[in-house]
Design a protein around this motif. Sequence first.
Motif, PDB file in Angstrom:
ATOM      1  N   UNK A 275      82.304  41.416   3.632  1.00 56.81           N
ATOM      2  CA  UNK A 275      81.325  40.824   2.721  1.00 56.81           C
ATOM      3  C   UNK A 275      79.966  41.466   2.950  1.00 56.81           C
ATOM      4  N   UNK A 276      79.133  41.353   1.944  1.00 58.44           N
ATOM      5  CA  UNK A 276      77.749  41.787   2.040  1.00 58.44           C
ATOM      6  C   UNK A 276      76.971  40.663   2.713  1.00 58.44           C
ATOM      7  N   UNK A 277      76.527  40.904   3.955  1.00 52.39           N
ATOM      8  CA  UNK A 277      75.830  39.870   4.712  1.00 52.39           C
ATOM      9  C   UNK A 277      74.349  39.794   4.359  1.00 52.39           C
ATOM     10  N   UNK A 278      73.859  40.765   3.586  1.00 50.83           N
ATOM     11  CA  UNK A 278      72.453  40.800   3.230  1.00 50.83           C
ATOM     12  C   UNK A 278      71.681  41.784   4.080  1.00 50.83           C
ATOM     13  N   UNK A 279      70.528  42.198   3.585  1.00 52.19           N
ATOM     14  CA  UNK A 279      69.637  43.114   4.296  1.00 52.19           C
ATOM     15  C   UNK A 279      70.324  44.417   4.663  1.00 52.19           C
ATOM     16  N   UNK A 280      71.244  44.865   3.781  1.00 51.26           N
ATOM     17  CA  UNK A 280      71.916  46.137   4.029  1.00 51.26           C
ATOM     18  C   UNK A 280      72.984  46.097   5.098  1.00 51.26           C
ATOM     19  N   UNK A 281      73.511  44.918   5.419  1.00 48.21           N
ATOM     20  CA  UNK A 281      74.537  44.758   6.457  1.00 48.21           C
ATOM     21  C   UNK A 281      75.862  44.369   5.812  1.00 48.21           C
ATOM     22  N   UNK A 282      76.925  45.075   6.198  1.00 44.36           N
ATOM     23  CA  UNK A 282      78.276  44.743   5.750  1.00 44.36           C
ATOM     24  C   UNK A 282      79.059  44.170   6.925  1.00 44.36           C
TER      25      UNK A 282
ATOM     26  N   UNK B 188      69.864  38.371   8.133  1.00 41.68           N
ATOM     27  CA  UNK B 188      71.220  37.816   8.033  1.00 41.68           C
ATOM     28  C   UNK B 188      71.743  37.183   9.317  1.00 41.68           C
ATOM     29  N   UNK B 189      71.009  37.335  10.428  1.00 41.80           N
ATOM     30  CA  UNK B 189      71.526  36.856  11.713  1.00 41.80           C
ATOM     31  C   UNK B 189      70.733  35.688  12.302  1.00 41.80           C
ATOM     32  N   UNK B 190      69.542  35.424  11.815  1.00 44.90           N
ATOM     33  CA  UNK B 190      68.658  34.453  12.463  1.00 44.90           C
ATOM     34  C   UNK B 190      69.281  33.059  12.534  1.00 44.90           C
ATOM     35  N   UNK B 191      69.835  32.591  11.436  1.00 43.16           N
ATOM     36  CA  UNK B 191      70.429  31.247  11.430  1.00 43.16           C
ATOM     37  C   UNK B 191      71.598  31.154  12.390  1.00 43.16           C
ATOM     38  N   UNK B 192      72.425  32.190  12.415  1.00 42.58           N
ATOM     39  CA  UNK B 192      73.562  32.214  13.334  1.00 42.58           C
ATOM     40  C   UNK B 192      73.085  32.207  14.787  1.00 42.58           C
ATOM     41  N   UNK B 193      72.050  32.980  15.084  1.00 43.71           N
ATOM     42  CA  UNK B 193      71.511  33.012  16.439  1.00 43.71           C
ATOM     43  C   UNK B 193      70.993  31.640  16.860  1.00 43.71           C
ATOM     44  N   UNK B 194      70.305  30.979  15.971  1.00 40.64           N
ATOM     45  CA  UNK B 194      69.759  29.661  16.296  1.00 40.64           C
ATOM     46  C   UNK B 194      70.883  28.672  16.596  1.00 40.64           C
ATOM     47  N   UNK B 195      71.965  28.741  15.832  1.00 35.81           N
ATOM     48  CA  UNK B 195      73.084  27.828  16.065  1.00 35.81           C
ATOM     49  C   UNK B 195      73.764  28.116  17.403  1.00 35.81           C
TER      50      UNK B 195
END
Length: 281
Positions: free
Chosen positions: A66-73, A202-209
């Motif tokens: 999937x396209x994770x956003x910010x140019x990350x797949x 695309x990673x900030x929310x995951x990192x916080x969790x």
Amino acid sequence: VHHAMPVIYLMLVIHSAFLAPVGWWTGPTGPLLALLIAAGSAAALLSLAGRIGRRRKVGGTVESFRDAGAGVTEVVCRLESGWKGHKAGQFAFATFQSLEGAHPFTIASADRGDRRITFQIKALGDYTRRLGERLHHGQPVTIEGPYGRFDFRRGSAGARQIWIAGGIGITPFLAWLESLQGAENVPDADLYYSTRVRADDPFATRLEALCKALPTVRLHIISTDRDGALNAELLHQRHGDARRTDIWFCGPRPFGDALRTGLARLGMRRMRFHQEAFEMR
């Protein structure tokens, strides 16, 4: 390019063998030169035959992407039974198209024992920019690995742990944090994640969790559009009193070099700087 280099080397060897001055071979360095050329030729032939890393290769399929956003797949692969697992922080060579060849990517997930691995692939060139367009569900993939020793457990006993990620360099730390969920011995660490725009990351929310479930891992997200660049002065101000410091860095080399030299200049005591760079190939 990777396939062409062994061919170019062998062509240069043939060129040297026939056109090099006789004195090159009859002089005192002649035997050493011949040995080095023979060793290089053997390595080139092994590369062309596809034998390098063969014992570490395993097949699999692309389970999802999937396209994770910010140019990350984001790519999830399910591997065959030959996969022996990996340690958080390691990387592997992935071949999605045989003509393109293998590319190294950090494994951005912990080993769950189900032979699934996740890559978070940043669009840093033509190949990675178009990767999402070339993938399809169930597509065959070949993985070679795992490789690498980027592991905080190899740090000095009693040292303060500082983890620093720049951009897509967050991937090994994602694997670390996943591997620590529910673990008994979780280190006391500060994780600094430098990103251009926090709101679009695309990673900030995951990192916080992940860090919320790990009270001894303190997350600091540095949004450079708002906070400015993470620098040695800030790190020294916050952690300069530590008796020993283990810094684990993954990100662009100039960023890491600036932090390393800056902290050394400021007198960070007994610092070990472990750096995972993006310049293998």
